[in-house]
Write a protein that holds these residues in place. Structure first.
Motif, PDB file in Angstrom:
ATOM      1  N   LEU A   1      48.961  57.994  36.573  1.00  0.00           N
ATOM      2  CA  LEU A   1      47.609  57.729  36.087  1.00  0.00           C
ATOM      3  C   LEU A   1      47.501  56.293  35.581  1.00  0.00           C
ATOM      4  CD1 LEU A   1      44.764  58.661  35.322  1.00  0.00           C
ATOM      5  CD2 LEU A   1      45.693  59.511  33.157  1.00  0.00           C
ATOM      6  N   ALA A   2      48.501  55.864  34.820  1.00  0.00           N
ATOM      7  CA  ALA A   2      48.532  54.472  34.357  1.00  0.00           C
ATOM      8  C   ALA A   2      48.589  53.520  35.541  1.00  0.00           C
ATOM      9  CB  ALA A   2      49.733  54.258  33.440  1.00  0.00           C
ATOM     10  N   SER A   3      49.328  53.912  36.587  1.00  0.00           N
ATOM     11  CA  SER A   3      49.436  53.079  37.790  1.00  0.00           C
ATOM     12  C   SER A   3      48.076  52.874  38.442  1.00  0.00           C
ATOM     13  CB  SER A   3      50.402  53.726  38.780  1.00  0.00           C
ATOM     14  OG  SER A   3      50.436  53.018  39.994  1.00  0.00           O
ATOM     15  N   LEU A   4      47.305  53.957  38.567  1.00  0.00           N
ATOM     16  CA  LEU A   4      45.971  53.840  39.166  1.00  0.00           C
ATOM     17  C   LEU A   4      45.097  52.854  38.399  1.00  0.00           C
ATOM     18  CD1 LEU A   4      44.728  57.391  40.256  1.00  0.00           C
ATOM     19  CD2 LEU A   4      45.078  55.383  41.691  1.00  0.00           C
ATOM     20  N   LEU A   5      45.104  52.970  37.081  1.00  0.00           N
ATOM     21  CA  LEU A   5      44.254  52.112  36.254  1.00  0.00           C
ATOM     22  C   LEU A   5      44.673  50.650  36.337  1.00  0.00           C
ATOM     23  CD1 LEU A   5      43.996  54.393  33.072  1.00  0.00           C
ATOM     24  CD2 LEU A   5      42.233  54.042  34.815  1.00  0.00           C
ATOM     25  N   VAL A   6      45.972  50.398  36.200  1.00  0.00           N
ATOM     26  CA  VAL A   6      46.447  49.015  36.109  1.00  0.00           C
ATOM     27  C   VAL A   6      46.464  48.343  37.478  1.00  0.00           C
ATOM     28  CG1 VAL A   6      48.296  47.534  35.277  1.00  0.00           C
ATOM     29  CG2 VAL A   6      47.831  49.671  34.118  1.00  0.00           C
ATOM     30  N   VAL A   7      46.850  49.079  38.524  1.00  0.00           N
ATOM     31  CA  VAL A   7      46.847  48.485  39.868  1.00  0.00           C
ATOM     32  C   VAL A   7      45.426  48.119  40.283  1.00  0.00           C
ATOM     33  CG1 VAL A   7      47.211  48.997  42.321  1.00  0.00           C
ATOM     34  CG2 VAL A   7      48.991  49.529  40.659  1.00  0.00           C
ATOM     35  N   TYR A   8      44.473  48.990  39.976  1.00  0.00           N
ATOM     36  CA  TYR A   8      43.076  48.682  40.303  1.00  0.00           C
ATOM     37  C   TYR A   8      42.616  47.425  39.579  1.00  0.00           C
ATOM     38  CZ  TYR A   8      38.005  49.219  40.739  1.00  0.00           C
ATOM     39  OH  TYR A   8      36.674  49.007  41.000  1.00  0.00           O
ATOM     40  N   SER A   9      43.011  47.299  38.327  1.00  0.00           N
ATOM     41  CA  SER A   9      42.634  46.114  37.551  1.00  0.00           C
ATOM     42  C   SER A   9      43.333  44.862  38.073  1.00  0.00           C
ATOM     43  CB  SER A   9      42.975  46.327  36.078  1.00  0.00           C
ATOM     44  OG  SER A   9      42.740  45.157  35.327  1.00  0.00           O
ATOM     45  N   ALA A  10      44.648  44.984  38.338  1.00  0.00           N
ATOM     46  CA  ALA A  10      45.438  43.811  38.730  1.00  0.00           C
ATOM     47  C   ALA A  10      45.088  43.309  40.125  1.00  0.00           C
ATOM     48  CB  ALA A  10      46.928  44.139  38.650  1.00  0.00           C
ATOM     49  N   THR A  11      44.576  44.189  40.982  1.00  0.00           N
ATOM     50  CA  THR A  11      44.292  43.796  42.372  1.00  0.00           C
ATOM     51  C   THR A  11      42.810  43.598  42.642  1.00  0.00           C
ATOM     52  OG1 THR A  11      44.205  46.126  43.042  1.00  0.00           O
ATOM     53  CG2 THR A  11      46.332  45.001  43.235  1.00  0.00           C
ATOM     54  N   GLY A  12      41.958  43.743  41.628  1.00  0.00           N
ATOM     55  CA  GLY A  12      40.514  43.656  41.856  1.00  0.00           C
ATOM     56  C   GLY A  12      40.093  42.339  42.483  1.00  0.00           C
ATOM     57  N   SER A  13      40.528  41.233  41.897  1.00  0.00           N
ATOM     58  CA  SER A  13      40.152  39.904  42.408  1.00  0.00           C
ATOM     59  C   SER A  13      40.762  39.648  43.777  1.00  0.00           C
ATOM     60  CB  SER A  13      40.596  38.825  41.423  1.00  0.00           C
ATOM     61  OG  SER A  13      39.990  39.010  40.158  1.00  0.00           O
ATOM     62  N   LEU A  14      42.036  40.049  43.935  1.00  0.00           N
ATOM     63  CA  LEU A  14      42.706  39.859  45.230  1.00  0.00           C
ATOM     64  C   LEU A  14      42.004  40.650  46.319  1.00  0.00           C
ATOM     65  CD1 LEU A  14      45.164  38.788  46.850  1.00  0.00           C
ATOM     66  CD2 LEU A  14      46.382  40.861  46.156  1.00  0.00           C
ATOM     67  N   ALA A  15      41.654  41.897  46.026  1.00  0.00           N
ATOM     68  CA  ALA A  15      40.960  42.735  47.018  1.00  0.00           C
ATOM     69  C   ALA A  15      39.600  42.137  47.364  1.00  0.00           C
ATOM     70  CB  ALA A  15      40.797  44.152  46.478  1.00  0.00           C
ATOM     71  N   TYR A  16      38.916  41.590  46.382  1.00  0.00           N
ATOM     72  CA  TYR A  16      37.597  40.987  46.615  1.00  0.00           C
ATOM     73  C   TYR A  16      37.702  39.804  47.586  1.00  0.00           C
ATOM     74  CZ  TYR A  16      32.993  39.007  45.618  1.00  0.00           C
ATOM     75  OH  TYR A  16      31.713  38.518  45.731  1.00  0.00           O
ATOM     76  N   LYS A  17      38.745  38.987  47.415  1.00  0.00           N
ATOM     77  CA  LYS A  17      38.919  37.806  48.270  1.00  0.00           C
ATOM     78  C   LYS A  17      39.397  38.181  49.667  1.00  0.00           C
ATOM     79  CE  LYS A  17      40.107  34.811  44.348  1.00  0.00           C
ATOM     80  NZ  LYS A  17      41.185  34.033  43.702  1.00  0.00           N
ATOM     81  N   MET A  18      40.323  39.151  49.739  1.00  0.00           N
ATOM     82  CA  MET A  18      40.972  39.467  51.009  1.00  0.00           C
ATOM     83  C   MET A  18      40.195  40.470  51.848  1.00  0.00           C
ATOM     84  SD  MET A  18      43.668  37.557  50.911  1.00  0.00           S
ATOM     85  CE  MET A  18      44.655  38.243  52.246  1.00  0.00           C
TER      86      MET A  18
END
Length: 438
Positions: A33-50
Motif C-alpha cells: 500500500l505504501a508502495s502504491l502511494l509513494v511510487v505514484y507520487s515519485a513517478t508523477g512528473s516522469l510519467a507526465y513527461k514520458m
C-alpha cells in the motif's frame, strides 16, 4: 442479493484458504500500500513527461506488479515447503551458469551487466535475485543435513562456504554491494547453523583483505586527483575499463565520494545531495504530505533506489520510522517461525530469506540517509516493481509456506493432546461409574 452472495463466496473461500502468519500478511499489505502511494507520487512528473500527460501510467504498472506478486505469494504459501528442499540443488546449479552468462552477455546498464532480457515477455531479470534465492535454499538444505558433522572443517564448513564463494564471486563484478550483502547474510546463517566460529571469523579476515586494499586504492588515488583537478574530487585515476573488473573505477569513486565529501556537501554525489534535501524537507511529525514531494523532480531513481528519502519528505521522520518498524516486525515474526518450526530446513530457510529482505531494506535506508556509500539496492516491496519485486514475493511466499506448515503441525499436536485428555477424562468417568456401581 444473489449477485452479492456470488461475489462474497470467492473472497470467503480465499480468506479461509489463506494460512500462515497473519502479521507477515499484514506487513506485506502495508508495504505494498505504501508502495502504491509513494511510487505514484515519485513517478508523477516522469510519467507526465514520458507519456503525454498521463500521470497514472506507472501507478497502473505498479498495481499490476502488486497483484501478480500477491498471487505468487498466495500460490507458493499453499505449497509444502519441503518441495524446495528437493529442488534446491538443481536451482543452485542452474544459477551459476546463469550468473556467468549475465556477466559476459547480459544487458549492460550503468557499466554493470546485471540483467538478461526475456525475449517473449520483454522483461529484464536481475539474475542475482534468482541466484540468492537458490543459494539460501541450498545452504538451508546443507545445514539441515550436516548438523552431525557441522563442526568439522572438511565435512561441515567447506561444502557450505564453497557455494557461497562461487555465487558471490559471480555477482561481485557487476554488483559489489549485492555480493557483500549476500555473503554477510550467508555467514549469519552459518553462525545460526552452529558452524565453528573460528572458521567463520577466519573467512571474514580473508575477505577483509581485498576490501581494505580497495579502500586503500581509493585513498591513494584521491590524493593524485586532488593534485590534478581540485574541482572534481569524484574523478578517479583508476581506469574503469578492462574485462570483468571494469566496475573497479565506480567502486573507488563511490568510496572517495563517501570519505571525502565536504561538510557543505559540494563534493557529495548529486543523488546524495538531493536525497538530503528531500529528508530535510520533511519534519519529525509529518512531511509535506502525500503527493507533495519537491525533490522527485531532481532526485535520480526517486521511485527506486532513493524512494525512502521521498517517504521521509512526504510523511516525515515518523513515516520513515513506521516503514522501518514494519520490516523489523516482519523479521521478528520470521524469527518466531524459526523457533517454532520442528524441521531444520524450514527453520533455516525462513530465517535466511527474512534476513535477506530486512538487511536489504536497512541497507537501502542507510544509503538514503548517507550512512554508507551509494549502492544499487532497492527497498523490498516498496520500490517500483520489476523482477526484484517478484523475487521478493517468491521469498515471502516460501516464508509463509513454512509458517503454514508450522500452524498445521501445531494444530495436529494440539488435536492429539486434546484427544488424549478427552480419552483420559472418559476413562476416569468410567472408573467412577464402575466404582459407584460396585
Amino acid at each position: 442479493m444473489i449477485d452479492k452472495i456470488k461475489i462474497e463466496k470467492p473472497f470467503q473461500y480465499l480468506f479461509t484458504r489463506t494460512k500462515g502468519d497473519k502479521y507477515i500478511w499484514g506487513s506485506v499489505l502495508l508495504l505494498v500500500l505504501a508502495s502504491l502511494l509513494v511510487v505514484y507520487s515519485a513517478t508523477g512528473s516522469l510519467a507526465y513527461k514520458m507519456n503525454h500527460g498521463h500521470t497514472e501510467v506507472y501507478l497502473f504498472k505498479q498495481l499490476m506488479f502488486i497483484l501478480a506478486g500477491l498471487f505468487v505469494i498466495y500460490l507458493l504459501h499453499r505449497i509444502n515447503y519441503t518441495l524446495f528442499s528437493r529442488i534446491a540443488q538443481i536451482l543452485y546449479l542452474i544459477s551459476l551458469p546463469l550468473l556467468a552468462y549475465t556477466l559476459f552477455f547480459g544487458a549492460e546498464i550503468n557499466d554493470g551487466s546485471r540483467w538478461i532480457k526475456v525475449p517473449i515477455i520483454h522483461l529484464t531479470i536481475q539474475t542475482s535475485d534468482f541466484a540468492k534465492l537458490a543459494l539460501f535454499m541450498y545452504i538451508s538444505r546443507q545445514l539441515s543435513k550436516k548438523q552431525s558433522v557441522i563442526k568439522d572443517f572438511k565435512k561441515g564448513f567447506l561444502p557450505l562456504i564453497i557455494p557461497i564463494c562461487l555465487t558471490c564471486v559471480l555477482i561481485m563484478p557487476a554488483n559489489l554491494s549485492n555480493a557483500l550483502l549476500t555473503g554477510a547474510i550467508s555467514l549469519v546463517l552459518l553462525f545460526i547453523g552452529r558452524v565453528n566460529l573460528k572458521y567463520i571469523f577466519s573467512f571474514i579476515g580473508i575477505v577483509a583483505i581485498p576490501i581494505v586494499i580497495l579502500i586503500s586504492i581509493a585513498i591513494a588515488t584521491h590524493k593524485d586527483v586532488d593534485k590534478d583537478n581540485l574541482n572534481d574530487p569524484t574523478t578517479s585515476s583508476v581506469s574503469s575499463s578492462g574485462g570483468v573488473f571494469k566496475r573497479l573505477g565506480t567502486w573507488v569513486s563511490r568510496i572517495q565520494d563517501f570519505i571525502y565529501a565536504t561538510g557543505d556537501d559540494k563534493d557529495a554525489p548529486y543523488q546524495v545531495q538531493q536525497a538530503k534535501i528531500a529528508i530535510a524537507n520533511g519534519n519529525v511529525l509529518w512531511g509535506l504530505g502525500p503527493g507533495n514531494s519537491r525533490q522527485r523532480n531532481f532526485l535520480p531513481q526517486a521511485y527506486n533506489d532513493f524512494i525512502y528519502s521521498i517517504i521521509i519528505e512526504e510523511y516525515g521522520l515518523l513515516g520513515g520510522a513506521f516503514i522501518m518498524f514494519i520490516y523489523l516486525m516482519f523479521l521478528f515474526r520470521c524469527i518466531r517461525i524459526f523457533r517454532r518450526c520442528p524441521y531444520a530446513f524450514g527453520a533455516f530457510l525462513a530465517l535466511g530469506l527474512s534476513f535477506t529482505l530486512v538487511i536489504q531494506a536497512l541497507a537501502n535506508m542507510a544509503v538514503n540517509v548517507n550512512i554508507v556509500p551509494v549502492t544499487g539496492v532497492t527497498l523490498p516491496l516498496v520500490s517500483m516493481g520489476g523482477s526484484s519485486f517478484l523475487f521478493t514475493c517468491v521469498s515471502i511466499g516460501i516464508i509463509l509456506s513454512v509458517a503454514r506448515n508450522v500452524e498445521v503441525q501445531e494444530g495436529k499436536r494440539s488435536a492429539a493432546i486434546t484427544a488424549e485428555v478427552v480419552a483420559e477424562d472418559m476413562e476416569n468417568d468410567s472408573n467412577k461409574i464402575n466404582s459407584k456401581a460396585e
